[in-house]
Structures are given as C-alpha cells and as structure tokens.
Design an enzyme around this catalytic site. Structure first.
Site, short mmCIF file in Angstrom:
data_model
loop_
_atom_site.label_atom_id
_atom_site.label_comp_id
_atom_site.label_asym_id
_atom_site.label_seq_id
_atom_site.Cartn_x
_atom_site.Cartn_y
_atom_site.Cartn_z
N ASP A 37 14.80 6.35 1.47
CA ASP A 37 13.49 6.43 0.82
C ASP A 37 12.43 6.82 1.84
O ASP A 37 11.97 5.98 2.62
CB ASP A 37 13.16 5.06 0.22
CG ASP A 37 11.81 5.01 -0.46
OD1 ASP A 37 11.26 6.08 -0.77
OD2 ASP A 37 11.31 3.89 -0.67
N HIS A 44 13.15 -0.36 2.49
CA HIS A 44 11.89 -0.65 3.18
C HIS A 44 12.07 -1.54 4.41
O HIS A 44 11.13 -2.24 4.82
CB HIS A 44 10.87 -1.29 2.23
CG HIS A 44 10.27 -0.31 1.26
ND1 HIS A 44 9.19 -0.62 0.46
CD2 HIS A 44 10.59 0.97 0.96
CE1 HIS A 44 8.88 0.42 -0.29
NE2 HIS A 44 9.72 1.39 -0.01
N GLU A 53 2.69 8.12 -0.45
CA GLU A 53 3.27 7.54 -1.67
C GLU A 53 3.50 6.06 -1.52
O GLU A 53 3.30 5.28 -2.46
CB GLU A 53 4.59 8.25 -1.99
CG GLU A 53 5.21 7.88 -3.33
CD GLU A 53 6.19 6.72 -3.26
OE1 GLU A 53 6.74 6.34 -4.32
OE2 GLU A 53 6.43 6.19 -2.15
N GLU A 54 3.95 5.63 -0.32
CA GLU A 54 4.31 4.23 -0.14
C GLU A 54 3.11 3.30 -0.31
O GLU A 54 3.27 2.13 -0.66
CB GLU A 54 4.94 4.02 1.24
CG GLU A 54 6.28 4.73 1.44
CD GLU A 54 7.41 4.15 0.59
OE1 GLU A 54 7.15 3.32 -0.29
OE2 GLU A 54 8.56 4.54 0.82
N ASP A 59 12.78 11.24 -5.41
CA ASP A 59 12.26 10.29 -4.42
C ASP A 59 13.44 9.86 -3.56
O ASP A 59 13.71 10.43 -2.51
CB ASP A 59 11.61 9.12 -5.16
CG ASP A 59 10.88 8.15 -4.24
OD1 ASP A 59 11.32 7.98 -3.09
OD2 ASP A 59 9.90 7.53 -4.68
N HIS A 71 8.03 12.56 -1.95
CA HIS A 71 7.10 12.04 -0.94
C HIS A 71 7.74 12.07 0.44
O HIS A 71 8.97 11.99 0.58
CB HIS A 71 6.57 10.66 -1.32
CG HIS A 71 7.48 9.50 -1.08
ND1 HIS A 71 7.50 8.80 0.10
CD2 HIS A 71 8.37 8.87 -1.90
CE1 HIS A 71 8.36 7.80 0.01
NE2 HIS A 71 8.90 7.82 -1.19
#
Length: 716
Positions: free
Chosen positions: A369, A525, A406-407, A435, A359
């Site tokens: 990520d 994140h 994707e998130e 990922d 992603h």
C-alpha cells in the site's frame, strides 16, 4: 505473444484476420469469450483485441520488481523530501514512456508527530515502547527513518484516565457497554482495529464522551491467529503498529481546511479549529505487544460473546484498574502535496477522458500500500508508450494520475477533483482505481454496475499467472466458496470510500471501479510493509504485478477506443432494485406511507428495461454502420447519465457526498452504504427524513432515466 515481441503494429494489423480466426494456445480464456466486445462492431473488434494483446505483452516480472525496489527504497510520507523523490521518479518514467506529464502541487494541512507517549500508570507504572522490532532477514526493518507510530489529525494534548475496552469501538459496542452499566465518559477507551475505519472509532468515542482513544491490532484479526507472522510469514508480528489517519473522511475527504475547494497555494482556508472533519480528542495506535499489559490488567465484566481477542487471557471491559496517560505533541502545518499527471491526447475525442489513478505516498515503505499499485501504473505507462511508438493513439484521452497525500485523507485526488470539477463533469467518462495492486493472488474488485460487464469481459481475457486460467473464473470460484446458491458470474462489490475513487464517484458522479489482487496481508501501515515482504509473501515470482497492470491497461484501452461507450445501465437498475428490496424489509413499520416503495422500484425496473434496450440497439447500429453525429450524441448522453444520481443538496450531515446510490456508511467509513440518504434515515428510525430522502432518490432515478431514454431513442 512473447513479452519481448517487437512486431510492428502495422504488420500486426495486416495479419489480424488470420490471427483472429485461429485458436490460441497461449490464452484459452480468450478463445471462449465473445469475439465482439460491447461497444465495438465486428469490423473494429479484432483490431482492438490485438491492440490489447500487444499492450499486455509489455509488463513483465523483471521490470515490475525493479520499479518496486526503487519505489520502496525509503519510507516516503507525504510532505517529506523522500516523497518528492518518488514523485519525480514516476514523472521521469512517464516522460520516458512518451507521455506528456507534469507535477501538480497543492498545499494541505499535514500533521507530523513531535512527541508520542503512552504510559501505563496503574496497576504498575511503565512506559510503552511504541517501537517496531528489527529482523535480520529484512534490512529495511532496522530503519530509523520511518515515522513514529501516530494518528494523523489527532490533536495535541495530554489526557489521563481509567481504561475501558470497547471491542471494535462501534455504536453497537457502546450499546452493549451501557447494558453492562459501563460509562466511558472521561475514560480512555481501548479499541481494536477492524470492521470499520479508524476515524469512525475515534468519532464514536468522542460522541460517547471519552477523553482519549487507543487503537491496537489484535492477533485474532491479523496476527498469529491468521497464520505465520513476519518475518517467517505474512501476518502481523507483536511490535507492528498500524499508523493511519483519523480524519473523518466520511464527512468529507481532502484537505480539512478547504472543504469543497482546491487547496492551492493562494487558496483561502479555514483555521484548524474550524475544520469539521477532524477529531477533538487525542488518539494513538498501539501494537498488541504494547496493548497486552493494559488489557491483561483490566477488571470488571468478562467481555460479551464476540469480544474476546487472540491474546492468551480472558478479556474484561473495565473500567480500570488499568490507568493510562496519553501525551501527544503534533506539528501541524501546511505542507506540499504532489500529484503526477500524465496524459495521452485522444486522436478523435480529446475531450472525453479515461482516468487511471493510484496514490503514491506511504506511511512507511508502502510495498503493498500503495507501491504494488504504483508499480502496476508504471507498467501501464510502459505498455501505452509501446503502443505510441508503434503509431497508435487512443480515440479518447487517457490520463494516468499518481495521487499524493492519500494516506492523510485522499488529499491529492480530492483537491485535483475539486479544482477541475466543472471540466471533469463535462469530460470524464470513467475513473479506474488501483490502490493495493498486489497482496497475493486473489482478484477482487468493486465497481458501479454500469462498468461491471466491461470488467468481467476483461478478466475473461487475462490469465491468472499461476494457474493459466482466466482471472474471471478463479474470481467466480472464490466468491462461490461456501455459498448455498452459486453465482453464475462474479459479483463486484459496492464502492464506499477509503481510496481515491471517492471524489470521482461520490462527489462528481463519474463511473468508477477499484481493483487489485489480495491475500494474507498482516503488515498494513507498519514498518514491515517492505520489499522483503512482497518478495517473500505477496508476489514471490513477481507475476501478479504484470497481471493487474494488464487488466488495468486493457480496461482503459477498451473504453478509450469504443465506438459506443459500453456502460450497462440495465445492471444498474437490477442492483438498485436489490437495494430497495433489502431496505424495505429493514424499514418495516416505519414511515406511515411516507416512502413510496412501489414508485422507487418502478423507476429502477424502468432503468433496467431502458438499459436492455440500449444494449440491444447499440449492437445493431454498430453492425449497420454508425453515423458520426449520432454516435457523438449517444456517447455524450451516456457519459452524463451517472451525473443524474447526484443530489444538489448532498447527503444529510455531509453535503460533500452527493451520490444518491453510493456513499460510505457514516459508521463504516470505508464500506459502502447503498442508497445512503434513505438507508441512514431507516437506520435512525426517522420517518420524516426517510420520506424526504425517498423523494430525493426518486427524483434522481427519474433524472437518470430521462437521459437514458434519449440514448435508447438514438438506437432505434
């Protein structure tokens, strides 16, 4: 081979017999692995291994770092212009590498935050900051372009109430609270991140009548209890907040308004109030800096064993006297989601597809990520482009996919998979997912058992950049640490959900694997998932990005060029028997004979025997010389075998999930629950449902075995 080698492929193939006979000073792992990989004859194997070696000479630290710096220059949340720029950069690189590539656009329900407020009302009144601190060592930490900390798909609303601390917010935690006489109805629950997907925490709170949910990152889990904190270490600093989606992806992923169908611009969609996989109560993430005054003021019982976190005071469960008002205003709208799809058409079998995906959207900069994986994907494209320039084309089609959204809930991959479901069911051989490509130097992977041998062979042939030992060997050593009984080979984990393999395996029955290099990664994140973090802590020498690209690309080439597909269903049978053994113990006293464990184990054992017969016969017919029609029939059948695990009815409570062997657990969200239908019936102590699910499982095992037996007969 040197990274800048320009030796033409034709010359390289001329020298293959000589090269294959010589010991290698460069790659000791390669010299002690089998010379003939599964699916190849002794005639084709040397050419294939040299092709993989040439591919592996292309990814480099220099180009990896350059790609990564560009990808992480701005925060790029899906639905914003900065994400379109990232998609176009990837598209341009695919095309420059010589791959046919295009954007695929969908429209999905993507919420953005307009207003986020958490106010502590009692025992003292204060507005929580919800801001991440800037650090001079990392210029990117001062950006004001990063999206507010929030939970995607939380509804708008204002709720107020006493706070109850619920540990990780899972069903067992609420059971413990009931034993203490604590009722969360009408309260705002405070849970810590970890041990399950955040959406599960919100779903569980909703089921127990909570008015709202706060989820914070405790320093015990990914802060100073685990190591030095950012910017002097890799772990979470006090103000860092874990953004994320709380969509109920364990019910179904993808656009909430188009379950089971692609969310194209002209698609008919549900109203938001009709969506079944989104919360009905508001939720908000917090840093441990903001959670501290709430936790510190809680009264009531001291927490049970295992509930104490890392903040410097004794934790209590409440309720109160901490009282909080949570106010959220969300901008819900359909917004564009962009996939970037590249393909290399197969020279002989264009209708057999090997799909690689990562992603490309991020909550902030996404250094780990997903852009460590995106960087690796760009390096794979460069390596494949090099082979194309040398005149090589794979036997099967190779597809590279950069997934958008994707998130928010695996949106880009799910919509693409749903749109092409019929074609993928006919053509897809396997899906390889990366990922988080690099967060350190510890390799890990999860895979269906049929792909395990392929993965183990590839990791024997790729060196760990720091030690110059086989990735396979370090992987095995790390798994054996602390074990009483050592493994004799690495044991890949089971696939659940939480990344883009979900639609391929769980919905379409396509063999899948997901892999990457992990490490101490505490800034997930948050604002601090930046290029600086990767440069300092994740991959300081930029060697592991090329390493994961080499593993990924070699795996794709190995499967794309195989004369006979090296899918090992003997391993599948062994794995299923292990799951059945474990589950039978848990089901003790349940069912009154409704579950015929003996028949289930018999079919799993039959799968193991048939799979071993296929492996033995495959090697023999490859050496004897393979008839083209026979080989085509063999591959067609074996490619379809995994589809036999699919249940037309789907799983109870979530029919989108159709795989009878693998799905995420309903209360894990991420982690796998093997034999999900039967396992959940056993967990719920429901004998009627257990009997029904056992019958469906038996049916699927027999269906797979019928297909595999046809494959075995072709090898006789």
């Amino acid at each position: 081979m040197p990274k800048d080698s320009s030796l033409p492929l034709l010359i390289l193939f001329f020298f293959i017999p000589f090269l294959a006979a010589q010991p290698s000073d460069q790659d000791p792992a390669e010299t002690r692995t089998p010379d003939i990989p599964a699916g190849y004859s002794s005639r084709s194997a040397p050419r294939q291994l040299q092709l993989e070696a040439l591919f592996g000479s292309v990814p480099s630290p220099l180009t990896s770092r350059r790609h990564h710096r560009i990808l992480t220059e701005e925060p790029h949340v899906e639905g914003q212009p900065s994400q379109r720029k990232v998609a176009e950069y990837i598209l341009d690189h695919f095309r420059q590498s010589g791959l046919q590539a295009d954007l695929a656009e969908y429209q999905a329900w993507l919420p953005f935050p307009r207003k986020v407020s958490v106010r502590l009302l009692e025992p003292e009144e204060r507005e929580l900051l919800l801001e991440e601190k800037g650090y001079e060592l990392d210029k990117d930490s001062f950006s004001r372009d990063v999206i507010l900390p929030y939970h995607a798909y939380s509804p708008s609303g204002q709720v107020e109430g006493e706070v109850v601390y619920v540990n990780y917010g899972l069903p067992d935690d609420y059971a413990a609270l009931r034993q203490m006489g604590v009722d969360v109805r009408g309260k705002i629950v405070l849970a810590r991140y970890g041990r399950s997907f955040r959406g599960v925490k919100v779903k569980t709170a909703e089921e127990h009548g909570a008015a709202g949910v706060l989820i914070y990152s405790d320093p015990f889990d990914d802060g100073y209890f685990r190591g030095d904190i950012f910017p002097h270490g890799p772990m979470r600093p006090p103000s860092a907040v874990q953004r994320g989606s709380v969509q109920y992806i364990f019910v179904h992923p993808g656009d909430p308004l188009s379950p089971g169908t692609a969310s194209t611009a002209d698609a008919e969609v549900l109203g938001f109030e009709e969506a079944v996989n989104v919360p009905r109560i508001p939720s908000q993430p917090l840093s441990y800096e903001d959670a501290r005054p709430i936790l510190e003021a809680l009264g009531g019982h001291n927490v049970p064993d295992g509930w104490q976190g890392g903040l410097p005071f004794a934790y209590h469960v409440g309720p109160g006297p901490s009282r909080v008002r949570l106010e959220l205003e969300m901008d819900h709208a359909r917004r564009p989601v962009y996939n970037v799809i590249a393909r290399i058409e197969g020279s002989e079998l264009p209708d057999e597809w090997i799909i690689l995906g990562n992603h490309i959207d991020a909550w902030t900069y996404g250094a780990v990520d997903p852009n460590s994986g995106t960087t690796a994907m760009l390096e794979v494209a460069s390596g494949l482009g090099r082979l194309l320039r040398e005149g090589f084309r794979p036997r099967r089609t190779i597809i590279l996919a950069g997934w958008g959204g994707e998130e928010y809930g695996l949106i880009g991959s799910t919509e693409w998979g749903e749109e092409l479901a019929q074609e993928l069911s006919q053509k897809a051989v396997a899906y390889f997912n990366v990922d988080v490509g690099v967060a350190g130097g510890r390799f890990g992977a999860s895979a269906v058992p049929a792909l395990e041998d392929l993965l183990l062979d590839i990791t024997q042939r790729v060196q760990d950049p720091d030690t110059r030992r086989a990735v396979h060997d370090l992987w095995l050593e790390s798994q054996n640490k602390g074990r009483e009984q050592a493994l004799n080979r690495p044991d890949p984990g089971d696939l659940g959900s939480g990344s883009d393999y979900t639609v391929f395996l769980d919905h379409l029955g396509i063999p899948s694997l997901s892999m990457g290099f992990g490490g101490d990664y505490g800034v997930y994140h948050s604002l601090y998932d930046s290029h600086y973090w990767m440069d300092q802590f994740g991959d300081p020498g930029w060697h592991y990005h090329p390493a994961i690209a080499e593993i990924w690309g070699r795996a794709a080439l190995r499967l794309a060029n195989a004369e006979l597909l090296p899918l090992n269903y003997a391993e599948y049978g062994r794995a299923i028997n292990g799951y059945l053994e474990d589950l039978e113990k848990k089901a003790s006293g349940l069912g009154g004979g409704l579950i015929d464990w003996a028949k289930l184990k018999e079919e799993a054992s039959a799968m193991e025997r048939i799979g071993e017969g296929i492996r033995t016969g495959m090697a023999q017919i490859l050496e004897e010389g393979l008839d083209q029609a026979r080989g085509r029939r063999f591959n067609d059948l074996l490619r379809r075998a995994e589809r036999g695990f699919l249940l037309s009815e789907g799983l109870p409570r979530r029919p989108w999930f159709r795989h009878s062997i693998y799905a995420p657990g309903y209360y894990t969200g991420y982690a796998s629950q093997p034999l999900p239908g039967l396992a959940e019936a056993v967990e719920n102590r429901d004998p009627s449902q257990a009997g029904q699910q056992a019958s469906l499982l038996l049916r699927s095992l027999r269906e797979v075995n019928r297909t595999l037996d046809q494959v075995r007969r072709l090898t006789q």
